[in-house]
Design an enzyme around this catalytic site. Structure first.
Site, PDB file in Angstrom:
ATOM      1  N   HIS A  81      45.470 -50.889  11.406  1.00 23.41           N
ATOM      2  CA  HIS A  81      46.851 -50.926  11.889  1.00 23.41           C
ATOM      3  C   HIS A  81      47.766 -51.430  10.787  1.00 23.41           C
ATOM      4  O   HIS A  81      47.495 -52.460  10.157  1.00 23.41           O
ATOM      5  CB  HIS A  81      46.971 -51.848  13.104  1.00 23.41           C
ATOM      6  CG  HIS A  81      48.380 -52.012  13.585  1.00 23.41           C
ATOM      7  ND1 HIS A  81      49.018 -53.231  13.641  1.00 23.41           N
ATOM      8  CD2 HIS A  81      49.299 -51.098  13.996  1.00 23.41           C
ATOM      9  CE1 HIS A  81      50.260 -53.060  14.079  1.00 23.41           C
ATOM     10  NE2 HIS A  81      50.440 -51.774  14.299  1.00 23.41           N
ATOM     11  N   SER A  82      48.844 -50.684  10.509  1.00 24.13           N
ATOM     12  CA  SER A  82      49.866 -51.062   9.548  1.00 24.13           C
ATOM     13  C   SER A  82      49.244 -51.224   8.156  1.00 24.13           C
ATOM     14  O   SER A  82      48.686 -50.269   7.619  1.00 24.13           O
ATOM     15  CB  SER A  82      50.578 -52.328  10.041  1.00 24.13           C
ATOM     16  OG  SER A  82      51.781 -52.546   9.347  1.00 24.13           O
ATOM     17  N   PHE A  83      49.310 -52.405   7.556  1.00 22.87           N
ATOM     18  CA  PHE A  83      48.634 -52.631   6.275  1.00 22.87           C
ATOM     19  C   PHE A  83      47.159 -52.242   6.368  1.00 22.87           C
ATOM     20  O   PHE A  83      46.579 -51.679   5.427  1.00 22.87           O
ATOM     21  CB  PHE A  83      48.774 -54.104   5.888  1.00 22.87           C
ATOM     22  CG  PHE A  83      47.915 -54.531   4.736  1.00 22.87           C
ATOM     23  CD1 PHE A  83      48.216 -54.149   3.438  1.00 22.87           C
ATOM     24  CD2 PHE A  83      46.793 -55.329   4.952  1.00 22.87           C
ATOM     25  CE1 PHE A  83      47.409 -54.545   2.368  1.00 22.87           C
ATOM     26  CE2 PHE A  83      45.997 -55.739   3.896  1.00 22.87           C
ATOM     27  CZ  PHE A  83      46.301 -55.331   2.596  1.00 22.87           C
TER      28      PHE A  83
END
Length: 247
Positions: free
Chosen positions: A84-86
């Site tokens: 998720h995300s990074f």
């Protein structure tokens, strides 16, 4: 006729990579919800969660190698990577490294992050002073409400959060082919850190099947039951379909 349990192939180990500054504890909560034959393996990075006392990585390539070694040591399972995300960038680069080593994951699942070739639409806040930095993270929903009055705890995680955002800001996709594995991308309709075109660009990163799902919610839609329900559906399908892993 064989039962569903008899049809199921080798078990899946779902390696989960958190958002910037995040820890493994969130993904540990999924264990009681996921289908039979799926083992959740939350990845705790140095400087995060239970490894808070360790210095965090601030150079992306050594971090990818560190994580890939831990995933590669996991024998007897088909590997699915989720970030998720990074963590989506980390999962992608780990998938590339594993593929180069001859162990192609069964699937890659990316959430809340535009494709690696797309620059973030918002400035990285990692250089802001602490108070402004915390305010920026709070606007994204990155600080749970229960910690709003426990800033001493939150500040303990700032070094890791800043280091992760620094790596994300410096990240550039290196040369190399697309992956040959199923790729699922998930976005939040109100996520200010992604764009519809940026999420759709993940399709360029696979020569296999690609599915993009946009859900209600902001950047942290992965906390919602709707996301978990869809994830379970896909994992259940992966559990009975031949995978792509090559030992």
């Amino acid at each position: 006729m064989e039962s569903r349990a008899q049809e199921r192939l080798a078990p899946i180990r779902l390696h989960c990579f958190p958002h910037a500054g995040g820890g493994a504890a969130f993904y540990g909560r999924w264990r009681r919800h996921l289908p039979d034959g799926v083992v959740v393996a939350p990845m705790e990075l140095p400087g995060h969660g239970s490894r808070l006392q360790e210095p965090p990585f601030d150079d992306f390539e050594p971090l990818v190698e560190h994580v890939a070694r831990r995933v590669r040591a996991d024998d007897g399972h088909r590997v699915v990577l989720l970030g998720h995300s990074f963590g989506a960038l980390l999962a992608f680069e780990v998938a590339r490294l594993l593929t180069a080593a001859g162990r192609l994951p069964a699937a890659l699942i990316v959430c809340g992050r535009d494709a690696p070739t797309v620059r973030s639409p918002t400035p990285a806040p990692h250089e802001l002073p602490d108070d402004a930095f915390l305010a920026a993270i709070r606007r994204l929903g990155g600080i749970p409400a229960e910690l709003d009055d426990q800033l001493d705890i939150v500040r303990a995680y700032l070094p890791a959060l800043r280091a992760d955002l620094l790596m994300a800001d410096r990240y550039r996709r290196g040369e190399g082919p697309a992956l040959d594995l199923p790729l699922l991308a998930f976005g939040g309709v109100n996520d200010g850190l992604t764009t519809s075109d940026g999420m759709a660009a993940w399709q360029q990163e696979t020569t296999s099947t690609f599915e993009l799902t946009i859900l209600a919610g902001g950047h942290f839609f992965v906390r919602d039951v709707a996301f978990l329900d869809i994830l379970c559906h896909h994992l259940d399908r992966f559990g009975t379909e031949p995978g792509h892993s090559r030992e």
